[in-house]
Design an enzyme around this catalytic site. Structure first.
Site, PDB file in Angstrom:
ATOM      1  N   GLY A  92       0.843  -1.046   0.038  1.00 53.04           N
ATOM      2  CA  GLY A  92      -0.063   0.096  -0.054  1.00 53.04           C
ATOM      3  C   GLY A  92       0.856   1.277  -0.048  1.00 53.04           C
ATOM      4  CG  ASP A  98       6.617   3.409  -7.735  1.00 53.81           C
ATOM      5  OD1 ASP A  98       6.188   4.538  -7.267  1.00 53.81           O
ATOM      6  OD2 ASP A  98       6.023   2.434  -7.298  1.00 53.81           O
ATOM      7  CG  ASP A 150       5.372  -3.241  -4.817  1.00 53.79           C
ATOM      8  OD1 ASP A 150       6.012  -4.129  -5.117  1.00 53.79           O
ATOM      9  OD2 ASP A 150       5.887  -2.168  -4.414  1.00 53.79           O
ATOM     10  CG  ASN A 151       7.670  -0.496  -7.576  1.00 52.30           C
ATOM     11  OD1 ASN A 151       6.914   0.006  -7.046  1.00 52.30           O
ATOM     12  ND2 ASN A 151       8.973  -0.855  -7.321  1.00 52.30           N
ATOM     13  N   GLY A 200       2.586   3.727   1.433  1.00 51.99           N
ATOM     14  CA  GLY A 200       3.463   4.027   2.671  1.00 51.99           C
ATOM     15  C   GLY A 200       3.713   5.373   2.924  1.00 51.99           C
ATOM     16  NE  ARG A 201       8.448   6.862  -0.384  1.00 53.55           N
ATOM     17  CZ  ARG A 201       9.740   7.310  -1.041  1.00 53.55           C
ATOM     18  NH1 ARG A 201      10.051   8.322  -0.420  1.00 53.55           N
ATOM     19  NH2 ARG A 201      10.154   6.547  -1.844  1.00 53.55           N
ATOM     20  CG  ASP A 225      10.096   8.923   7.456  1.00 57.04           C
ATOM     21  OD1 ASP A 225       9.782   8.468   6.608  1.00 57.04           O
ATOM     22  OD2 ASP A 225      11.475   9.642   7.611  1.00 57.04           O
ATOM     23  CE  LYS A 276       7.417   7.843  -4.586  1.00 54.05           C
ATOM     24  NZ  LYS A 276       8.134   7.448  -5.933  1.00 54.05           N
ATOM     25  NE  ARG A 318       1.033   1.395  -6.960  1.00 50.27           N
ATOM     26  CZ  ARG A 318       2.299   1.877  -6.861  1.00 50.27           C
ATOM     27  NH1 ARG A 318       3.261   1.340  -7.161  1.00 50.27           N
ATOM     28  NH2 ARG A 318       2.130   3.435  -6.354  1.00 50.27           N
TER      29      ARG A 318
END
Length: 472
Positions: A86, A254, A244-245, A88-89, A121, A109, A179
């Site tokens: 998923g 990505d 996922d990319n 994440g950032r 983070d 992003k 994706r």
């Protein structure tokens, strides 16, 4: 003037299982680095004041009509399945339908933690943001299907990686962020209702002429085959071709540890996390087929009689290597001046590439130099080129204007790895002149630009970039 984005957010109208509602996290002192006015115009976006755009593209202020979400997916990472990944950032603000009729996502992003951050983070530091901005826009100018960059913003906050780095947010634009891994997660969970819903959505959005799940598989195959061949033709190495990319739309997505070939080496690997060479330059066609097979496996799960669909899906996947070879031949044929390359030309192209490998020949400059008669200067042993040139000249006798074909196929400028690193180093010190210059030159990669000859130069020994990093 107030920033105006004509949102029409179709993905956010899907069931909650597809995403998490997720506003971006505000930052301390956003400052606009770059805004892509040409792309904005295409998307029907009216720009606002610089300060306002910095607030919006940093995530401090939601523009009217946005429905911020983070998308759910899973994926194979270096061949190992991760059941939940998923965004994440990243936060998807929404979509626009541009003046060209094309629907595009707008995603922040580096905009903070999400439900899928997995301990990260959720932030990005300045280097990867500028790399993706420059490289994605360069790929667009090169004619390679790609996500694009709408804006880049400094956050005024540090991001901690090896040490404290300046934080930044990229606004990424994509035909969609669907994706292979988006399909995989519902298939793995046995959620066939949402798998069918996702399939219908992808067909409606990207391939309206596709007939059902297998039609979608074939359409994705065709788009990915064209894409991978284009990568090979410009010497691009994605570096992290996980499922996922792998974009359903057939765009490059990505830009993490990506790189471009300098000296031609089919086994070249730059990504610091690719320790086995799985995603080396020459392996990319095979990996694209492997990724398509994972999509096929997922799509089959929505059929009641799955065994009956295996044969059809297998045939679709098995046709992909030949499709890539066809596009590769057309692309590399053009690179040596052939307007209609034939099967027998594979040997001629392969012979040149083999001689380049053994003679430290620069990939981009060698092909560009074929058009002006200076290609032999790229070889440590010019006689190696001379031995190939005789056969090449014989083949060109059937071509009416091979120089024009080569000029259109061979860029003079690519985002050289060492120039990207130098640009990032300057920006960290507050100097954005190299960033702006790279963007300007790379927007016209096929044109002669004498004032930018230094950007076409391969790296000196002390400038060689041995490894690239993803930035997470």
């Amino acid at each position: 003037m107030t920033l105006s984005i004509p949102f029409d957010n179709s993905y956010a109208r899907l069931p909650p299982a597809f995403f998490s509602t997720q506003p971006p996290s505000p930052v301390t002192a956003p400052r606009l680095i770059a805004f892509n006015a040409d792309l904005a115009r295409l998307m029907g976006i009216e720009p606002g004041e610089v300060g306002e755009m910095a607030q919006v593209f940093a995530g401090n202020r939601l523009p009217e009509g946005a429905t911020p979400i983070s998308q759910l997916y899973s994926g194979h990472q270096f061949g190992q399945y991760n059941p939940q990944l998923g965004d994440g950032r990243a936060v998807l603000l929404g979509e626009t339908v541009g003046i060209d009729g094309v629907r595009r996502d707008i995603q922040l992003k580096g905009s903070g933690r999400t439900a899928y951050s997995r301990g990260g983070d959720g932030r990005a530091w300045l280097g990867p943001v500028l790399r993706e901005y420059v490289v994605s826009e360069a790929m667009h100018a090169l004619g390679v299907p790609t996500t694009r960059a709408l804006a880049a913003v400094e956050t005024g906050e540090p991001v901690y990686r090896e040490g404290a780095m300046p934080g930044a947010v990229l606004t990424r634009v994509a035909a969609s962020h669907l994706r292979v891994g988006t399909f995989q997660i519902f298939a793995a969970r046995g959620d066939t209702n949402n798998l069918k819903r996702l399939t219908d959505y992808a067909i409606a959005r990207h391939y309206p002429d596709a007939d059902g799940p297998m039609g979608l598989l074939a359409a994705v195959r065709d788009a990915q085959a064209r894409l991978i061949a284009r990568w090979m033709c410009v010497g691009f190495i994605h570096g992290v071709m996980n499922t996922d990319n792998s974009s359903i739309s057939g765009e490059t997505i990505d830009y993490g540890p990506c790189a471009f070939l300098d000296i031609y080496d089919p086994a070249a690997v730059f990504s610091s996390i690719d320790r086995t060479g799985r995603y080396a330059y020459s392996n990319q066609p095979d990996i694209a087929v492997w990724n398509l097979a994972q999509l096929a496996t997922a799509l089959i799960q929505q059929y009641d009689d799955r065994e009956a669909m295996v044969e059809e899906a297998t045939g679709i996947v098995h046709a992909m290597p030949d499709l890539i070879r066809q596009h590769w031949l057309a692309g590399f044929g053009a690179k040596i001046g052939l307007s209609d390359a034939r099967t027998e030309d594979v040997a001629l192209i392969g012979d040149l590439l083999m001689r380049m490998t053994g003679n430290q020949a620069d990939f981009t400059n060698t092909f560009r130099a074929l058009g002006n008669g200076s290609a032999r200067d790229q070889f440590t042993d010019p006689a190696a080129f001379d031995a190939w040139e005789a056969n090449w000249q014989d083949r060109l006798t059937t071509e009416s204007d091979p120089q024009a074909v080569m000029r259109a196929a061979n860029p003079a400028f690519i985002p050289r790895n060492h120039r990207i690193e130098q640009m990032i180093a300057a920006a960290v010190e507050g100097d954005y002149a190299p960033f702006k210059r790279l963007n300007a030159v790379l927007s016209r990669p096929y044109e002669e630009q004498p004032d930018a000859a230094d950007l076409a130069r391969p790296p000196m020994p002390d400038e060689v970039v041995a490894a690239t990093f993803c930035g997470t």
